[in-house]
Each structure stands twice: as C-alpha cells, then as structure tokens.
Design a protein around this motif. Sequence first.
Motif, PDB file in Angstrom:
ATOM      1  N   UNK A 281      12.647  -9.682   1.550  1.00  0.00           N
ATOM      2  CA  UNK A 281      12.196  -8.795   2.625  1.00  0.00           C
ATOM      3  C   UNK A 281      13.373  -8.352   3.493  1.00  0.00           C
ATOM      4  N   UNK A 282      14.233  -9.280   3.846  1.00  0.00           N
ATOM      5  CA  UNK A 282      15.394  -8.955   4.681  1.00  0.00           C
ATOM      6  C   UNK A 282      16.315  -7.963   3.972  1.00  0.00           C
TER       7      UNK A 282
ATOM      8  N   UNK B 299       0.817  -1.211   0.000  1.00  0.00           N
ATOM      9  CA  UNK B 299       0.000   0.000   0.000  1.00  0.00           C
ATOM     10  C   UNK B 299       0.847   1.256   0.000  1.00  0.00           C
ATOM     11  N   UNK B 300       0.198   2.404   0.127  1.00  0.00           N
ATOM     12  CA  UNK B 300       0.885   3.687   0.086  1.00  0.00           C
ATOM     13  C   UNK B 300       1.905   3.841   1.204  1.00  0.00           C
ATOM     14  N   UNK B 301       1.647   3.187   2.348  1.00  0.00           N
ATOM     15  CA  UNK B 301       2.531   3.283   3.497  1.00  0.00           C
ATOM     16  C   UNK B 301       3.442   2.060   3.599  1.00  0.00           C
ATOM     17  N   UNK B 302       3.458   1.234   2.581  1.00  0.00           N
ATOM     18  CA  UNK B 302       4.083  -0.080   2.679  1.00  0.00           C
ATOM     19  C   UNK B 302       5.597  -0.082   2.709  1.00  0.00           C
ATOM     20  N   UNK B 303       6.113  -1.259   2.987  1.00  0.00           N
ATOM     21  CA  UNK B 303       7.555  -1.504   3.030  1.00  0.00           C
ATOM     22  C   UNK B 303       7.775  -3.003   2.894  1.00  0.00           C
ATOM     23  N   UNK B 304       9.014  -3.375   2.591  1.00  0.00           N
ATOM     24  CA  UNK B 304       9.365  -4.787   2.537  1.00  0.00           C
ATOM     25  C   UNK B 304       8.891  -5.486   1.277  1.00  0.00           C
TER      26      UNK B 304
ATOM     27  N   UNK C  80      17.128  -4.095   5.170  1.00  0.00           N
ATOM     28  CA  UNK C  80      18.513  -3.715   5.426  1.00  0.00           C
ATOM     29  C   UNK C  80      18.923  -2.438   4.739  1.00  0.00           C
ATOM     30  N   UNK C  81      18.031  -1.884   3.896  1.00  0.00           N
ATOM     31  CA  UNK C  81      18.383  -0.669   3.159  1.00  0.00           C
ATOM     32  C   UNK C  81      17.859   0.595   3.821  1.00  0.00           C
TER      33      UNK C  81
END
Length: 584
Positions: free
Chosen positions: A345-346, A256-261, A350-351
């Motif tokens: 994902x890891x 989503x807009x707030x996503x990560x990973x 890590x970035x």
Amino acid sequence: MARTIADQLVAQLIDAGVDHIYGIVGDSLNPIVDAVRRSGGKANGGIDWIHVRHEEAAAFMAAAEAQLTGKLAVCAGSCGPGNLHLINGLFDAHRSKAPVLAIASHIPSAEIGSGYFQETHPERLFVECSNYCEQIATATQSPRVVNSAIRHATTGPGVSVVVISGDIAEFDATDGFPAYVPTATPTLVPAETDVRALADAINAAKNVAIFAGAGVEGAHDAVIAFAEHVKAPIGHSLRGKQWIQYDNPYDIGMTGLLGYGAAHAGIHDADLLLLLGTDFPYEQFLPDAGKVVIGQIDTDASHLGRRVSVAHPVHGDVRATLLMLTGLVKPKKSRTFLDRMLKKHEKLLGSVVGTYTDVDTVKPIHPEYAISVIDDATAADAIFTADTGMGNVWQARYVTPGPDRRIIGSFIHGSMANALPHAIGAQVAYPGRQVVAIAGDGGLSMLLGELITAAAYRLPVKVFVFNNSTLGLVKLEMLVNGFPDFGVDVPGVDYAGIATAIGFHAVRVEDPKLLQASVANALAHDGPALVDIVTDSRALSLPPAITGEQVKGFALAMSKIVLTGGGAEAVAMARSNIRHLPGL
C-alpha cells in the motif's frame, strides 16, 4: 389549536424538530407555504422556507441535511411538474437512508381523475423511492398520516411522501395530533451460533482481511482493535472511507472503480475476508468465494450474501458482533501478511501526487494536485460534498478523513449534479462549519441555478469546480469498453465569471502557481466563494486492478482514435495518464 390542515401539518413538523423546508412555492402548495409564513419562522419557533431554483435540488438539500444531522428534513413541490422534479433527489435520499419527508401537493381534489391541468398521480409515482407514500383526503385522517410519515422516515430510515390537494390543505383541522417522541437507535445483537461459526472459521484461517463499509459507523475503535487481534489489513468502500480510514494503522485503501492502494490485493490474497457493514455492489472486485472464505456482518439481513457467496453470514451490529468475536477468536501472532499488504500500500501511494515534480508548473493543472491542495487547506471538521464524476474519484483518493470530517455524495444512486445542492443543505444545517463542494463542470452546469440560492441566503459554501470541459468518468467508461470518446465534450465556460455576476467571490485559476493562494482566499471569504480550476481533460482514473478486457478495450479505443485522425490526441492522453497506472 391549528386552524387548518396546513397549519396542523406545519405544527407536526415543528414538533418533530423541523425548522425549514426546501422548495418552490406555487398554486396547490400555497396553503402550506402560507402556513409556514404564519408559523413566524425559525427565529420565532416556527419554520423557515428555503427558496430553491429547482425541486430536484430541494430534495438533494434535504438529503444532505438529513444524512449529516440524522434528523428529519423536509422538501416540497407543487402539483404535477413541481413534485415530479423532486423524484431524482428523493431516490438519492432514499437509497442513502436519509430521513426525508416530501410534501407533494396535488391538483384540486374534485378534479382528480379528469385529466385536469398538471394532473399526475403522485401517490403512485413516489412509491418506488419511499418507505411510505399516502394521500390525505380528510381532516381526521391528516394528523395520522403525517405522524406515520414522520415515523417511517426517521425509523426506516428513508423517504416518506405526503400527498395533499391544495383545497384539502385549507380544510379546518381536527383537535390535536399524536406527539412525536424520538427513540434512540437500538443495537442488534447477533445469534450466538452464527458468531461461533464465524469465529471457528477465523481461527482456522492463516491470513484474514477486513473490508469495511458504511455500516462501521460508530464502530471505528472496535474494528481497529479486532484487526490488531487477528493481524488483518483493512480495506474500505467509498461509503466506509469516512468512518474507518482515519487513525487506522492497518489501512490499505479502497477497492472498486474509484479505488487505490493495496485493498484489491489484500482482500484477494487472504484466506478469509470479513465484510463489515458493506453492500458493495461490484462483485468483479470481490474475491472468488471458492478461493477465499467469506464472512459478512450486517444489520440488514437482506444484504447478506447478495453480492457474493458468503459462507458465514451474521445478522447483527458490527460493533456488538466484533466484541462477541474477540472473546471467541484466538489472537494471531504473525504479522507477515499484514506487513506485506501495508508495504504494498505504501509503495502504491508513493507513486501518485507525492512523486510529481512538475505540479506547480505544468498546465493544465493536474486534478490530483488540485484536490490535494484543497484537502490540505480545509478545516479538520469540514464537510465535503462531491459530484459523481471524476471529482468523486479525486475526493475518494485524496481527501483525508477524520473523526470530525464528513464526506457525502450520491454514492448509491449515482446522480450527476449533487455536489452543489448537497453543500447548500449541509451549510443550512451547519452554518458555522466549513462546507466544500467538489464539483465537476458537467455536474455544476446541470443545476447551475442553485448558485443563486447560495448567494440569496449568503451561505458561506465553497465551490471548487474541476473544469476539464469533458464528462471525464463517462469518457473513461467509453475507453475501457473499446469505444472512442464521443459526446462527452462540455463547452468551455468561465464559471468564475458566472459566479461573480451572481454575487460570489470567484476566481478562475489556470496557472498552478496561483492555486494555493486562490484556495486559501476562497476558504477565508465570509460568504459564498467559487474557484474555477482549469484541469487536464486527459487525466483519467484507473482502478487498482486492471483486467485484460479493460486493457484490450483501452487499446482498441486508442486505435480507433488514431485511425480517425486523432493521433495527437491519443499521444497526449497517454502522456497525461502514465502517472495514473498503479505501481508506476
């Protein structure tokens, strides 16, 4: 026996377990407020009145309390402008399915329909943000309406509104009222045919992924066990984060807009995606149903297939359905897909903050660093609230959930200024727990007066202001759509100075080297505390998957900024945001 309708209404609320009402006193509401006074207060088995500065905040406070406790919470507003101010907070409560009852007092009953001073029609106005909205006209009707309002709020769950004129509230009450006896939440068991069809599809799929929403509350262990059974990575929505991310070896983040990973990649690269208890609204982040088989489980049948075409809808409780599925689905042996998503994902995680080497020296402060410091310092059972802007992005990505931590916000209604009043409602409900508000300077300034409420009641709420002097999320929206940022600047304000004048322990932090100590001191303070953190105004968030249109829009916006003489600003923004690009 209750003396007046107002006394009876208060007695019914006490019977339902209510011990305080959030609101502002005045004119048509005074008979009910006086009945609250006569109840003797919470310490004597009655109800306390929590005096707020704005009725919108009163509704937010009730919404937070109701979401956290699962019990009925109450707010009130006087006739006309007073109860109209409740509406935004009530929309937030209703869309969050928070059991809230709002008392909307009305003009004198004989004047209704005459264009009287402050006349509105609350029985019409509140219909869209409630399950139940009725006006009391007689003493015989009153206990029935109040009982129905309580039932609709708690079983909906959602908002109920009781409209009552001040003169009606002073009528003599009739004898007795229906007792309120709460019921436990039932389990919705799905139809076996639907479960078998979904099981057959899962058995036929090579790679399965799970996307979990708020509906997995109470089903954490069942979801983890099923993911192990079918070797599925688990992504989550913002509202699902607190229920599924902790103690989860299969977590691949949020989309989503707030996503990560790796959540975006996981749900798009699977052969079958299983949506669990989610009404995730952004279909552009969901896979094409023509390429990925989609199954969905939800207790609300209206959610099934309304965001994306679902081949296998199941109307049922997530935990009950997964237990049924486990006996019908063959365990999958290959972890290739799962391990690939976990590795991705890891790498993506890590970035971000962990790779920075300058976080304790560079000014302005990186917002990611600030939220990570707050996350590390707060208690395992802390309650977090977050404003809807960039503060919500940072809490979504960096606040670590746990079985005893709670995270609430205006996640569906998306209102500004919710963090502080939500935090106050949370602190009133749980005076002994650590409550942390992640506030933006734009959101905080909108309901700034509620700092006075926290100080007046000596509530130990901790407010962390991410002060970047801009409406950061709106700025990002403009840039990705090809517009140069305009009208998003917020005046530079010393919020620590304001909070200190009100009675807070407060400090302004501009040097990142002072941040850890400042956060620790605020959390240790016995009373309200505020830390005004001056953060990088150019630090923007980007979603985990960036479309070509978004890149084009951002480039176009940068070109317009340069052409209008903002070359230095464009360069500075690029330098601040290179670290936010996924994978870099």
